[in-house]
Design an enzyme around this catalytic site. Structure first.
Site, PDB file in Angstrom:
ATOM      1  N   ASP A  17       1.611  25.473 -22.726  1.00  0.00           N
ATOM      2  CA  ASP A  17       0.252  25.863 -22.289  1.00  0.00           C
ATOM      3  C   ASP A  17      -0.645  26.473 -23.277  1.00  0.00           C
ATOM      4  OD1 ASP A  17      -0.072  24.016 -20.125  1.00  0.00           O
ATOM      5  OD2 ASP A  17       0.325  25.890 -18.794  1.00  0.00           O
ATOM      6  N   ASP A  25       2.916  16.475 -14.690  1.00  0.00           N
ATOM      7  CA  ASP A  25       2.973  18.035 -14.685  1.00  0.00           C
ATOM      8  C   ASP A  25       4.181  18.338 -13.726  1.00  0.00           C
ATOM      9  OD1 ASP A  25       2.623  20.524 -15.481  1.00  0.00           O
ATOM     10  OD2 ASP A  25       0.659  20.378 -15.341  1.00  0.00           O
TER      11      ASP A  25
HETATM   12  C1  DGJ Z   1       0.059  23.162 -16.422  1.00  0.00           C
HETATM   13  C2  DGJ Z   1      -0.229  22.218 -17.464  1.00  0.00           C
HETATM   14  O1  DGJ Z   1       0.627  22.611 -18.646  1.00  0.00           O
HETATM   15  C3  DGJ Z   1      -1.946  22.467 -17.969  1.00  0.00           C
HETATM   16  O2  DGJ Z   1      -1.938  21.653 -19.362  1.00  0.00           O
HETATM   17  C4  DGJ Z   1      -2.710  21.781 -16.954  1.00  0.00           C
HETATM   18  O3  DGJ Z   1      -2.299  20.217 -16.805  1.00  0.00           O
HETATM   19  C5  DGJ Z   1      -2.228  22.684 -15.640  1.00  0.00           C
HETATM   20  N1  DGJ Z   1      -0.884  22.663 -15.246  1.00  0.00           N
HETATM   21  C6  DGJ Z   1      -3.175  21.726 -14.417  1.00  0.00           C
HETATM   22  O4  DGJ Z   1      -2.647  22.296 -13.300  1.00  0.00           O
END
Ligand code: DGJ
Length: 712
Positions: free
Chosen positions: A518, A454
């Site tokens: 997301d 991430d």
């Molecule tokens: C952002 C990601 O896109 C989510 O899927 C998740 O992993 C969160 N961060 C976790 O902090």
């Protein structure tokens, strides 16, 4: 696929329906005379005639005679648009005139035809190597390496590589976006001037231009000639489309460099990003070249893409062994094959405000380490995956307290925080070594098959040693990924960045999946996935089935809409299955079974999108390479203004073949079934299905019907 070189130094490369005619005459940098449809096997004199026929002699300014625009355009040639190279030695040597010293063409074992040009400007004491490739799939790629041959430093402020487009390309398409709404299309007219898309986020960005397309009036999924460029870079970058009274059009791309960011000492080089170009008739053809090129790479994932259970929207930071093992049990029951433990497993990370950088399993939450969970998951036959965010650090972390100097910053102040975090300066060797060591240790201690990598903030004020640091950071991240992959070759890595803010072809040279967004609201995902697919093949696009109410938007959708949306990607589940009742779990298992049945088709076939006149209706699908099998999704995104829907076409089928067309369970429940909507379906020729179309199943808004077509 052929490469013909003619005595007049005209080079004609051909592959997969594309011609690239390059003029290397006159000892100056290569000029592309034609990029687009295959013009056939022209002999030397025909090609020479073509050059004469294409010669542009502007009547008037900017200079007497022809303005020859090289792939790296130079002002010295009379080109007064955006220059290919911007840089100087404190103001000196600001304008270049490169002379070609040598060039050669070779064909690589994978069929790529590669032109390499060595050039130099002796007065400016700079050397340049240009690489121009036409891949076997008809994709064009370019890269430049600039070397300083003098003692005094040369500062590079920008390097841009371009491809020409003809005047018939009168419309542009590119992309913008925001968190949870990545890759939103925008259309504009291609008029005189520069459409410049600059990205200063220090990562690829939600709102990156992504693919900048120029096309003939009204171009669409299946019609119109289109030329598109993609600047493959995960840091600051720019893409542009430019047209002027003396040049019909250029598309280009390069890195966006800060002042003083790249200073070359004697013998030092700057390497530009790869800039890709894809031509086709219709956007599907343009996308198809990217997809087939990616699929031909040796590192492209070839094993069936495992159904993933991701814990994020199921438990967020509530890590509890009992709850997670129960979730793994439920996931295994419905058919999941990979279990990914998301954020919250390390250091004092109980919420999103602290502990990034402390990459040690939390002794508080996991007294026996991750072993009990990993053993449980692998005991169920699932692969174990882990979330990390290696480039980030929270000021509230042991790491930041111990090494406050390991953050990207300007000397006098720290950047403003975003999601309570700062960016670890990976150009600091000790910081890099620490992160490499921590990740290596985790991958060595646990049988981890997958990392969700991430990156949750933009880079702001991102300095290294007092100078802009994004260029160095981007290279360091690539190095880190490369090093980890060579140490742990079996581990797959997902590129996630607050959802889909790091989706580009350079990060994908070292990762195996992108997290598209997301937002897993299936309605939003229709658009996000459709446009991500313009560049990225479905098997690399993470697509999850969420809970009935989408967490990011509050919209409610039935399982069939959520599942039929996620099916066209690398399928996962991101839902607390303990909340799901038995019927829902059984339905979910049926969708997962369908995915397993069709993933071979979806992940190797050609992605197609019909051009549908009714904005409430959409049709997309995947057709097998031999066109013997296809799966289509007929989607009602809204209520139509018509009670009689238009016929829908099923694109990409073999016109001369006969197909059996029928509903595909479990996506076969529709609200108003047309006469052909029976389990036996109908038999019709591909020419009729792809060209004329058939009656669409009637559906309420936000529903999808699946249609299978198999050759009889
Ligand atoms: C952002 C990601 O896109 C989510 O899927 C998740 O992993 C969160 N961060 C976790 O902090």
């Amino acid at each position: 696929m052929t490469a013909a070189i003619h005595p007049s130094e005209l080079l004609h490369l051909r592959a997969a329906g594309v011609s690239l005619v390059v003029d290397l005459g006159g000892g100056t940098l290569p000029r592309i005379l034609h990029w687009g449809a295959d013009i056939g096997d022209l002999d030397g004199s025909a090609l020479e005639s073509a050059r004469l026929a294409w010669d542009v002699v502007p009547h008037g300014f900017p200079v007497d005679g022809q303005v020859e625009v090289a792939v790296l355009p130079q002002e010295s040639a009379g080109f007064l648009g955006t220059p290919g190279l911007v840089g100087s030695r404190a103001g000196q040597d600001f304008s270049t005139l490169f002379a070609v010293r040598s060039w050669d063409v070779e064909t690589a074992p994978d069929g790529t035809q590669r032109l390499t040009v060595h050039a130099a400007d002796d007065a400016a004491r700079l050397a340049l190597v240009l690489v121009l490739e036409l891949t076997a799939q008809g994709l064009v790629r370019q890269q430049a390496v600039l070397t300083n041959e003098a003692d005094d430093a040369f500062g590079v402020d920008g390097l841009l590589l371009t491809l020409p487009v003809p005047a018939v390309a009168t419309e542009l398409l590119d992309f913008t976006g925001r968190w949870a709404r990545e890759r939103s299309p925008q259309r504009t007219a291609f008029t005189h001037g520069t459409r410049l898309r600059e990205n200063r986020r220090g990562r690829t960005g939600y709102d990156a231009a992504f693919v900048l397309v120029a096309g003939t009036a009204g171009f669409a999924n299946r019609t119109g000639e289109v030329w598109g460029v993609h600047t493959a870079w995960s840091g600051n970058h720019r893409s542009l489309a430019e047209r002027s009274h003396y040049h019909p059009g250029l598309l280009g791309g390069g890195e966006l460099l800060g002042s003083g960011e790249v200073r070359l000492g004697r013998g030092e080089s700057y390497t530009s990003p790869w800039v890709y170009g894809s031509w086709g008739v219709g956007l599907d053809a343009l996308a198809g070249r990217f997809h087939s090129w990616m699929r031909a790479r040796p590192q492209h994932p070839r094993s069936p893409r495992p159904v993933t259970l991701n814990t994020w929207e199921a438990v967020y930071f509530q890590h509890d062994l009992g709850r997670l093992t129960a979730l793994a049990d439920a996931a295994a029951e419905v058919g999941a094959e990979r279990f990914v433990l998301d954020d919250g497993w390390f250091g004092g990370r109980r919420d999103d405000s602290r502990a990034l950088g402390d990459w040690y399993v939390s002794a508080e939450v996991w007294p026996d380490g991750l072993h009990p969970l990993v053993q449980h998951v692998t005991g169920l036959g699932l692969q174990f995956g882990l979330w990390v965010e290696p480039e980030m650090v929270n000021p509230d972390s042991d790491l930041a307290r111990a090494h406050p100097d390991w953050m990207l910053r300007v000397p006098s102040r720290l950047p403003r925080e975003a999601r309570h975090q700062q960016v670890l300066d990976l150009a600091v060797p000790e910081a890099y070594a620490y992160i490499l060591d921590r990740l290596d240790a985790l991958l060595t201690e646990y049988p981890i098959g997958y990392l969700k990598w991430d990156h949750n903030r933009d880079l702001v004020d991102a300095g290294h040693g007092g100078a802009p640091g994004v260029h160095g950071q981007t290279l360091a991240v690539y190095r880190l990924l490369d090093e980890l992959r060579s140490r742990h070759p079996g581990v797959e890595i997902e590129s996630c960045s607050s959802g889909g803010a790091r989706v580009d072809l350079e990060i994908l040279q070292r990762t195996d999946r992108v997290w598209a967004s997301d937002c897993i609201d299936a309605y939003e995902r229709q658009q996000i996935q459709r446009w991500t697919n313009l560049l990225i093949p479905l098997e690399l696009v993470g697509a999850h089935i969420g809970s009935g109410t989408a967490h990011s938007t509050g919209r409610r959708h039935d399982l069939s809409f959520r599942a039929a949306t996620a099916l066209f990607g690398h399928l996962g589940v991101e839902w607390d299955l303990q909340e799901a009742d038995e019927t829902q779990r059984a339905d979910l298992a049926a969708w997962i079974a369908l995915y397993k049945d069709v993933r071979g088709l979806l992940h190797s076939g050609t992605a197609v999108h019909a051009d549908v006149v009714d904005p409430a209706l959409a049709v997309h699908g995947v057709v097998a390479q031999d066109r013997g099998d296809a799966l289509f999704a007929v989607t009602m995104t809204d209520r139509s203004t018509s009670t009689a829907l238009p016929r829908v076409t099923l694109p990409g089928l073999d016109p001369d073949a006969l197909y059996n067309v029928r509903p595909q369970a479990p996506g076969d429940r529709v609200d108003h079934a047309p006469a052909w909507w029976t389990s036996d379906g109908v038999r019709l020729p591909g020419r009729l299905l792809s060209g004329v179309g058939i009656e669409a199943p009637g559906q309420l808004p936000e529903r999808i019907a699946l249609v299978r077509a198999t050759r009889v």
